[in-house]
Design a protein around this motif. Structure first.
Motif, PDB file in Angstrom:
ATOM      1  N   SER A 105       1.065  -1.202   0.059  1.00 35.54           N
ATOM      2  CA  SER A 105       0.017   0.073  -0.057  1.00 35.54           C
ATOM      3  C   SER A 105       0.881   1.277   0.073  1.00 35.54           C
ATOM      4  CB  SER A 105      -1.135   0.095   1.336  1.00 35.54           C
ATOM      5  OG  SER A 105      -0.269   0.061   2.289  1.00 35.54           O
ATOM      6  N   GLU A 106       2.269   1.095   0.368  1.00 36.80           N
ATOM      7  CA  GLU A 106       3.020   2.128   0.392  1.00 36.80           C
ATOM      8  C   GLU A 106       4.086   2.199  -0.561  1.00 36.80           C
ATOM      9  OE1 GLU A 106       4.932   2.356   4.230  1.00 36.80           O
ATOM     10  OE2 GLU A 106       3.009   2.091   5.412  1.00 36.80           O
ATOM     11  N   SER A 107       3.977   1.334  -1.635  1.00 36.30           N
ATOM     12  CA  SER A 107       5.040   1.176  -2.714  1.00 36.30           C
ATOM     13  C   SER A 107       4.406   1.204  -4.138  1.00 36.30           C
ATOM     14  CB  SER A 107       6.087   0.199  -2.399  1.00 36.30           C
ATOM     15  OG  SER A 107       5.182  -1.053  -2.092  1.00 36.30           O
ATOM     16  N   GLN A 108       3.303   1.858  -4.356  1.00 38.66           N
ATOM     17  CA  GLN A 108       2.664   1.830  -5.614  1.00 38.66           C
ATOM     18  C   GLN A 108       3.477   2.016  -6.899  1.00 38.66           C
ATOM     19  OE1 GLN A 108      -0.748   0.900  -5.963  1.00 38.66           O
ATOM     20  NE2 GLN A 108      -0.141   0.712  -7.991  1.00 38.66           N
ATOM     21  N   GLU A 109       4.508   2.589  -6.794  1.00 41.59           N
ATOM     22  CA  GLU A 109       5.665   2.923  -8.021  1.00 41.59           C
ATOM     23  C   GLU A 109       6.236   1.522  -8.163  1.00 41.59           C
ATOM     24  OE1 GLU A 109       9.511   5.346  -8.818  1.00 41.59           O
ATOM     25  OE2 GLU A 109       7.817   6.500  -7.951  1.00 41.59           O
ATOM     26  N   THR A 110       6.533   0.875  -7.366  1.00 46.48           N
ATOM     27  CA  THR A 110       7.244  -0.686  -7.351  1.00 46.48           C
ATOM     28  C   THR A 110       6.274  -1.607  -8.021  1.00 46.48           C
ATOM     29  OG1 THR A 110       8.847  -0.333  -5.683  1.00 46.48           O
ATOM     30  CG2 THR A 110       8.495  -2.426  -6.359  1.00 46.48           C
ATOM     31  N   LEU A 111       4.982  -1.763  -7.537  1.00 46.81           N
ATOM     32  CA  LEU A 111       4.038  -2.482  -7.956  1.00 46.81           C
ATOM     33  C   LEU A 111       3.806  -1.916  -9.774  1.00 46.81           C
ATOM     34  CD1 LEU A 111       1.283  -2.277  -5.334  1.00 46.81           C
ATOM     35  CD2 LEU A 111       2.817  -4.451  -5.974  1.00 46.81           C
ATOM     36  N   ASP A 112       3.570  -0.872  -9.761  1.00 50.48           N
ATOM     37  CA  ASP A 112       3.278  -0.184 -11.237  1.00 50.48           C
ATOM     38  C   ASP A 112       4.573  -0.860 -12.322  1.00 50.48           C
ATOM     39  OD1 ASP A 112       1.245   1.039 -10.299  1.00 50.48           O
ATOM     40  OD2 ASP A 112       1.894   2.893 -10.537  1.00 50.48           O
ATOM     41  N   TYR A 113       5.790  -0.817 -11.667  1.00 53.31           N
ATOM     42  CA  TYR A 113       6.801  -1.307 -12.307  1.00 53.31           C
ATOM     43  C   TYR A 113       6.946  -2.804 -12.822  1.00 53.31           C
ATOM     44  CZ  TYR A 113      11.842  -2.181 -13.134  1.00 53.31           C
ATOM     45  OH  TYR A 113      13.160  -2.942 -13.604  1.00 53.31           O
ATOM     46  N   VAL A 114       6.715  -3.705 -11.797  1.00 54.24           N
ATOM     47  CA  VAL A 114       6.418  -4.903 -11.799  1.00 54.24           C
ATOM     48  C   VAL A 114       5.526  -5.310 -12.667  1.00 54.24           C
ATOM     49  CG1 VAL A 114       6.337  -7.160 -10.454  1.00 54.24           C
ATOM     50  CG2 VAL A 114       8.108  -5.581  -9.756  1.00 54.24           C
ATOM     51  N   ASN A 115       4.199  -4.718 -12.576  1.00 58.95           N
ATOM     52  CA  ASN A 115       2.832  -5.156 -13.235  1.00 58.95           C
ATOM     53  C   ASN A 115       3.245  -4.687 -14.639  1.00 58.95           C
ATOM     54  OD1 ASN A 115       1.769  -6.068 -11.021  1.00 58.95           O
ATOM     55  ND2 ASN A 115       0.786  -4.187 -10.555  1.00 58.95           N
ATOM     56  N   GLU A 116       3.700  -3.296 -15.098  1.00 57.49           N
ATOM     57  CA  GLU A 116       3.926  -3.077 -16.607  1.00 57.49           C
ATOM     58  C   GLU A 116       5.024  -4.084 -17.281  1.00 57.49           C
ATOM     59  OE1 GLU A 116       5.929   0.538 -19.167  1.00 57.49           O
ATOM     60  OE2 GLU A 116       6.555   0.413 -16.961  1.00 57.49           O
ATOM     61  N   LEU A 159       1.249  -8.022  -0.904  1.00 59.36           N
ATOM     62  CA  LEU A 159       1.298  -7.672   0.324  1.00 59.36           C
ATOM     63  C   LEU A 159       2.395  -6.621   0.881  1.00 59.36           C
ATOM     64  CD1 LEU A 159       0.714 -11.071   2.293  1.00 59.36           C
ATOM     65  CD2 LEU A 159      -1.172  -9.262   1.771  1.00 59.36           C
ATOM     66  N   GLU A 160       3.667  -7.108   0.067  1.00 59.11           N
ATOM     67  CA  GLU A 160       4.852  -6.419   0.295  1.00 59.11           C
ATOM     68  C   GLU A 160       5.685  -6.088  -0.831  1.00 59.11           C
ATOM     69  OE1 GLU A 160       5.908  -7.235   4.913  1.00 59.11           O
ATOM     70  OE2 GLU A 160       6.872  -8.544   3.578  1.00 59.11           O
ATOM     71  N   THR A 161       6.451  -5.091  -0.732  1.00 58.85           N
ATOM     72  CA  THR A 161       7.371  -5.088  -2.141  1.00 58.85           C
ATOM     73  C   THR A 161       8.863  -4.735  -1.547  1.00 58.85           C
ATOM     74  OG1 THR A 161       7.196  -2.545  -2.419  1.00 58.85           O
ATOM     75  CG2 THR A 161       5.346  -4.014  -3.699  1.00 58.85           C
ATOM     76  N   TRP A 169      16.600  -4.549  -8.337  1.00 63.07           N
ATOM     77  CA  TRP A 169      15.999  -5.596  -8.051  1.00 63.07           C
ATOM     78  C   TRP A 169      14.524  -5.237  -7.488  1.00 63.07           C
ATOM     79  CZ3 TRP A 169      17.529 -10.775  -8.111  1.00 63.07           C
ATOM     80  CH2 TRP A 169      18.783 -10.788  -8.410  1.00 63.07           C
ATOM     81  N   ALA A 170      13.638  -5.674  -8.104  1.00 62.63           N
ATOM     82  CA  ALA A 170      12.326  -5.302  -7.585  1.00 62.63           C
ATOM     83  C   ALA A 170      11.740  -6.793  -7.110  1.00 62.63           C
ATOM     84  CB  ALA A 170      11.390  -4.508  -8.636  1.00 62.63           C
ATOM     85  N   PHE A 171      10.895  -6.613  -6.113  1.00 62.86           N
ATOM     86  CA  PHE A 171      10.177  -7.920  -5.574  1.00 62.86           C
ATOM     87  C   PHE A 171       9.012  -7.571  -5.135  1.00 62.86           C
ATOM     88  CE2 PHE A 171      14.652  -9.200  -4.811  1.00 62.86           C
ATOM     89  CZ  PHE A 171      14.703 -10.499  -4.879  1.00 62.86           C
ATOM     90  N   VAL A 172       7.751  -8.445  -5.327  1.00 61.45           N
ATOM     91  CA  VAL A 172       6.673  -8.233  -4.809  1.00 61.45           C
ATOM     92  C   VAL A 172       6.092  -9.695  -4.126  1.00 61.45           C
ATOM     93  CG1 VAL A 172       4.008  -7.947  -5.598  1.00 61.45           C
ATOM     94  CG2 VAL A 172       5.938  -6.756  -6.716  1.00 61.45           C
ATOM     95  N   PHE A 173       5.854  -9.587  -2.858  1.00 64.17           N
ATOM     96  CA  PHE A 173       5.260 -10.710  -2.132  1.00 64.17           C
ATOM     97  C   PHE A 173       3.643 -10.689  -1.972  1.00 64.17           C
ATOM     98  CE2 PHE A 173       9.450  -9.838  -0.767  1.00 64.17           C
ATOM     99  CZ  PHE A 173      10.046 -10.905  -0.670  1.00 64.17           C
ATOM    100  N   TYR A 174       3.124 -11.835  -2.654  1.00 65.80           N
ATOM    101  CA  TYR A 174       1.510 -11.911  -2.838  1.00 65.80           C
ATOM    102  C   TYR A 174       1.008 -12.595  -1.789  1.00 65.80           C
ATOM    103  CZ  TYR A 174       2.106 -10.115  -7.644  1.00 65.80           C
ATOM    104  OH  TYR A 174       2.345  -9.083  -8.605  1.00 65.80           O
ATOM    105  N   GLU A 175      -0.263 -12.466  -1.396  1.00 68.44           N
ATOM    106  CA  GLU A 175      -0.844 -13.032  -0.206  1.00 68.44           C
ATOM    107  C   GLU A 175      -0.898 -14.644  -0.466  1.00 68.44           C
ATOM    108  OE1 GLU A 175      -4.644 -11.452   2.385  1.00 68.44           O
ATOM    109  OE2 GLU A 175      -5.176 -11.863   0.328  1.00 68.44           O
TER     110      GLU A 175
END
Length: 155
Positions: free
Chosen positions: A49-60, A75-77, A87-93
């Protein structure tokens, strides 16, 4: 609020809503140990919820490279650079971990997206039949199943 992942005392902090929080925490700790051992880098995560830029980068990258959109809740990045690698990481529920490795220079840049599945989770429907998963044993995370693809575009 950021959290430095402790790989000696594995904690589910930030991952409590996952039905396999213990396994996901072990996988997160496994990543933290890798970065400490290889690069002397403290692996730090922040709430999605505090890292939309990282989520957008990975999702793109996922969307443009393989038309992938995950239904699971992030949940976390983590986003950082060590040496010449971003490096970019996304941890999903659901227990999925997606990472992007992207070298910023060099004669033969390495650029890839990796998928790791926490022990006990099913292969997400978005990845079923599209990737073969190799198994790796980890004292922190049990059996990790992983796969990857090479990034072709520029991001």
């Amino acid at each position: 609020m950021s959290y430095i992942v402790d790989f000696k005392n594995v904690s589910t902090v930030g991952l409590e809503s996952s039905s396999i929080a213990e396994a996901l925490a072990g996988l997160r700790a496994n990543e933290a140990r890798y970065f400490m051992n290889k690069y002397k880098h403290e692996f730090t995560v922040v709430p999605a919820s505090e890292s939309q830029e990282t989520l957008d980068y990975v999702n793109e990258i996922l969307q443009k490279e393989r038309d992938l959109v995950f239904a699971a809740k992030p949940l976390e990045t983590s986003y950082f650079q060590v040496e010449n690698i971003k490096w970019a990481f996304v941890f999903y529920e659901d227990g999925l971990v997606v990472n992007v490795l992207y070298t910023v220079d060099g004669p033969k840049p390495k650029r890839a997206v990796g998928f790791k599945l926490s022990e006990g989770m099913e292969i997400p429907k978005e990845l079923e039949g599209k990737f073969k998963f190799a198994r790796q044993k980890s004292t922190l995370a049990g059996t990790i199943r992983g796969s990857f693809f090479v990034i072709k575009g520029e991001y």
